[in-house]
Write an enzyme that holds these catalytic residues in place. Structure first.
Site: not given
Ligand code: AMP
Length: 583
Positions: A8, A70, A147, A169
């Site tokens: 992850d 990211k 994800e 999330d």
């Protein structure tokens, strides 16, 4: 044989897991933590730090420390240190290298194969960039998976009854909500929404702001410009926040925080959960919009959800869990550590790919519609948003001008009906089209997207079999902000776009009608011809003038004349479908 890991690669923290005796096991890093901050720093002495060590000196060495990289994946962003420029892929590769090295030392074997997760909304370029980061780090990336899908795998939804699941999330810097449709052998992401700048860091900042204010009141000193003090304050704030997830109040104690005229100054404060909730209520409420948006996009109500999964460290905050209960009417599942389940799912998916586990096939979706530009700045959608991957769709188009032997294919991504309002992913030219009147050649455009979300477009002249294609890769793709903006704009401008499209269609149909009339007039009797010529002149004038109603009336006049003289042979060519290219 080398071992496979699931990674992850998070915005704020990353996590890695491997398969042991048929189970996904999280690998602690060299410092003993189960997650690693996604932070890379270059010290003044040239040493490279990754993870906790880099995070710890982030504020005091800000210009040489890179975090949340990211967010820049797939873009042209560069990070410069000592005259050297690093791409987001290279910085991400440094994080992946550390995860790989920590995994190898924990397992005691070399690791080469990996499954890496990305947010479900990640575009083609962002997925490519993630894959490239893996390659740079010396990993063989077996698959890039979404994800939320990964989280669902960790929860073992692959074997259960068909159901609809929400994955909520909330990590350190981002918030994502996804709706999954889980069947006996597939997991499909029905919709995703979120906020790329909402996460645990914002909760920390609320506490930092509160502490600064208290310090200012007590000591009449503003610490916000003191990097060393700010680093200590933000670390203390995060610690206090984490403690408040388990207790109703916490002590913040920072001795020697600053030097004043009469000696060292200390900070001591008690923060209660009630006060923390007040300070951060707006952040918790900000998750409501995306939750509603995702449900709406998936076409279901909250009551249709079978399960709600919590992912991301910030879902440990009790007020966040309360909000999820309020928004969904469900008790969220928290059986697996929220900051570990994505890596565990990635590892299970690796197990499926390597044949160690034989269960499911995964289906992901494309985050935005894809298509091409056609005549008059019209966007012709070929693959709709949220179409399951892999997928392939074709549509036949034609030329816009007589004897046109080449067309430019402008590949677009977006939700607007106007081509230029969408994002161009790339262009290519198809040559060698057989010379013919406009509307005659048949050009088949095929879009295919593979399981990694990588787009391939082919154009083929069905008359000559001449073919040209493009694989969309590299930079220039859409970021999360751009995707969100595209969706919002599409909603805001829907009526305007429809009107523009309709006007263009009226013009296209009128042009075709004019062509037909000009061809026919020679065959008519004088009296009919002069009547038709007057209408042709009126339509030409109307087209110049641009008044849609006038164009429509003049077209109808010509249509009536052509029908009355009985020479009307076929529907206007080119016409009002979107099958005409701009040459
Ligand atoms: P992630 O990106 O999923 O690793 O989430 C990281 C974020 O979760 C950071 O902002 C952490 O401070 C936050 N976090 C981790 N544990 C807790 C906790 N027990 N309570 C509140 N926030 C937490």
């Amino acid at each position: 044989m080398s071992r496979m890991i699931g990674i992850d690669l998070g915005t704020t923290n990353s996590c890695v897991a491997f398969m042991e005796n048929g189970h996904a096991v999280v690998i602690p890093n060299a410092e003993g933590s189960r997650t690693t901050p996604s932070v890379v720093a270059f010290t003044k002495s040239g040493e490279r730090l990754v993870g906790t060590a880099a995070k710890r000196q982030a504020v005091t060495n800000a210009s040489r420390t890179f975090s949340s990289v990211k967010r820049d994946m797939g873009s042209d962003a560069r990070f410069s240190v000592d005259g050297k420029q690093y791409t987001p892929q290279e910085i991400s590769a440094m994080i992946l290298q550390k995860l790989k090295a920590d995994a190898e030392s924990y397992i005691g074997e070399p690791v080469t194969d990996a499954v890496i997760t990305v947010p479900a909304y990640f575009s083609d370029a962002q997925r490519q960039a993630t894959k490239d980061a893996g390659l740079i780090a010396g990993l063989n990336v077996l698959r890039i998976i979404n994800e939320p899908t990964s989280a669902a795998l960790a929860y073992g939804f692959d074997k259960g009854q068909p159901c609809k699941v929400m994955v909520y999330d909330l990590g350190g810097g981002t918030f994502d909500v996804s709706i999954l449709d889980i069947n006996s052998d597939t997991i499909e992401v029905l919709a995703t929404a979120g906020n790329n700048h909402l996460g645990g860091d914002d909760f920390d900042q609320c506490i930092v702001g509160w502490l600064l204010e208290r310090f200012r009141e007590e000591h009449k000193l503003d610490l916000s410009k003191d990097p060393m003090a700010m680093q200590r304050l933000s670390e203390a704030a995060e610690k206090a926040k984490i403690e408040l997830s388990a207790s109703s109040e916490t002590m913040i104690n920072l001795p020697f925080l600053a030097q004043g005229p009469s000696g060292p100054m200390h900070l001591e404060a008690t923060l209660t959960r009630v006060r923390f909730n007040e300070l951060t209520a707006h952040l918790v409420t900000a998750t409501k919009g995306p939750v509603q948006q995702a449900l709406q996009d998936a076409g279901i109500s909250a009551s249709a959800l079978n399960r709600v999964l919590l992912v991301g460290g910030s879902t440990r905050i009790p007020a966040v869990q309360d909000e999820v209960r309020k928004l969904t009417g469900k008790e969220p599942s928290r059986d697996i550590n929220p900051d570990e389940c994505v890596a565990m799912g990635a590892c299970l998916q690796g197990g499926v790919l390597s044949g160690a586990i034989n269960s499911i096939v995964l289906i992901d979706v494309t985050p935005l519609s894809l298509g091409i530009e056609t005549l008059g700045d019209v966007f012709a959608k070929i693959i709709d948003r949220n179409t399951p991957l892999p997928c392939q769709h074709s549509q036949v188009f034609t030329t816009a001008a007589n004897f046109q032997t080449s067309v430019e294919i402008n590949v677009l991504q977006g939700e607007r009906e106007i081509a230029s309002a969408n994002k161009s992913l790339g262009k290519f030219r198809l040559n060698g089209i057989r010379r013919a009147l406009r509307g005659i050649p048949q050009i088949e455009v095929t879009f295919s997207i593979d399981t990694n979300g990588i787009v391939h477009v082919t154009a083929k002249d069905l008359g000559t079999n001449s073919t040209q294609d493009i694989t969309i890769s590299g930079s220039g793709n859409m970021s999360r902000e751009e995707i969100d903006r595209a969706i919002r704009d599409a909603q805001r401008y829907a009526a305007e776009d429809r009107q523009r499209k309709q006007t263009q269609q009226t013009r296209d149909a009128a042009e075709s009608m004019l062509n037909q009339a000009r061809k026919t007039r020679k065959k008519l009797k004088d009296e009919d011809r002069s009547r038709l010529d007057a209408s042709i002149a009126e339509l030409e004038d109307a087209l110049k003038d641009g008044n849609e109603q006038r164009i429509r009336t003049a077209s109808e006049d010509i249509d009536r004349i052509l029908r009355s003289v009985g020479t009307y042979t076929s529907a206007p060519e080119g016409g009002n479908d979107d099958g005409a290219y701009d040459a």
